[in-house]
Design a protein around this motif. Sequence first.
Motif, PDB file in Angstrom:
ATOM      1  N   GLY A  88     -89.738  97.076  -4.567  1.00  0.00           N
ATOM      2  CA  GLY A  88     -89.973  98.020  -5.656  1.00  0.00           C
ATOM      3  C   GLY A  88     -90.210  97.254  -6.936  1.00  0.00           C
ATOM      4  O   GLY A  88     -91.057  96.373  -7.005  1.00  0.00           O
ATOM      5  N   GLN A  89     -89.429  97.565  -7.959  1.00  0.00           N
ATOM      6  CA  GLN A  89     -89.529  96.874  -9.251  1.00  0.00           C
ATOM      7  C   GLN A  89     -88.719  95.573  -9.289  1.00  0.00           C
ATOM      8  O   GLN A  89     -88.876  94.775 -10.197  1.00  0.00           O
ATOM      9  CB  GLN A  89     -89.033  97.797 -10.370  1.00  0.00           C
ATOM     10  N   SER A  90     -87.862  95.385  -8.292  1.00  0.00           N
ATOM     11  CA  SER A  90     -86.948  94.239  -8.300  1.00  0.00           C
ATOM     12  C   SER A  90     -87.554  93.040  -7.582  1.00  0.00           C
ATOM     13  O   SER A  90     -88.301  93.180  -6.618  1.00  0.00           O
ATOM     14  CB  SER A  90     -85.631  94.608  -7.619  1.00  0.00           C
ATOM     15  N   ILE A  91     -87.200  91.853  -8.069  1.00  0.00           N
ATOM     16  CA  ILE A  91     -87.596  90.603  -7.436  1.00  0.00           C
ATOM     17  C   ILE A  91     -86.320  89.863  -7.051  1.00  0.00           C
ATOM     18  O   ILE A  91     -85.437  89.653  -7.885  1.00  0.00           O
ATOM     19  CB  ILE A  91     -88.451  89.733  -8.373  1.00  0.00           C
ATOM     20  N   PHE A  92     -86.227  89.495  -5.783  1.00  0.00           N
ATOM     21  CA  PHE A  92     -85.062  88.788  -5.274  1.00  0.00           C
ATOM     22  C   PHE A  92     -85.441  87.354  -4.926  1.00  0.00           C
ATOM     23  O   PHE A  92     -86.459  87.107  -4.297  1.00  0.00           O
ATOM     24  CB  PHE A  92     -84.499  89.497  -4.040  1.00  0.00           C
ATOM     25  N   TYR A  93     -84.603  86.428  -5.347  1.00  0.00           N
ATOM     26  CA  TYR A  93     -84.836  85.002  -5.138  1.00  0.00           C
ATOM     27  C   TYR A  93     -83.865  84.470  -4.099  1.00  0.00           C
ATOM     28  O   TYR A  93     -82.725  84.919  -4.006  1.00  0.00           O
ATOM     29  CB  TYR A  93     -84.655  84.236  -6.445  1.00  0.00           C
TER      30      TYR A  93
END
Length: 96
Positions: free
Chosen positions: A70-75
Amino acid sequence: MLLDEDKVIDIAELFKVFSDSTRIKIISALIGKELCVNDIADLTNTSQSAISHQLRLLKQSKLVKYRKEGQSIFYSLADDHVEKIFKLGCEHIEEV
């Protein structure tokens, strides 16, 4: 075993990435999990802008990867080699 000049330069560049304390904090925070910039900033007590800058360098060095949800970016760490290098560094420090 003497490395050719290109490999020497590549390895030196890799270890330069590990020479920054904020990047080390980020790598440590990402061991075994995915986090967003906000979470990393909170865990490391570092500003979001500083974390974003360092993540950009870690991505360029192929030490960190990301995924969008969605709008989130996970590293997360790019592969198990990053964790191994980090843990070997920790072991070395503890022996000295």
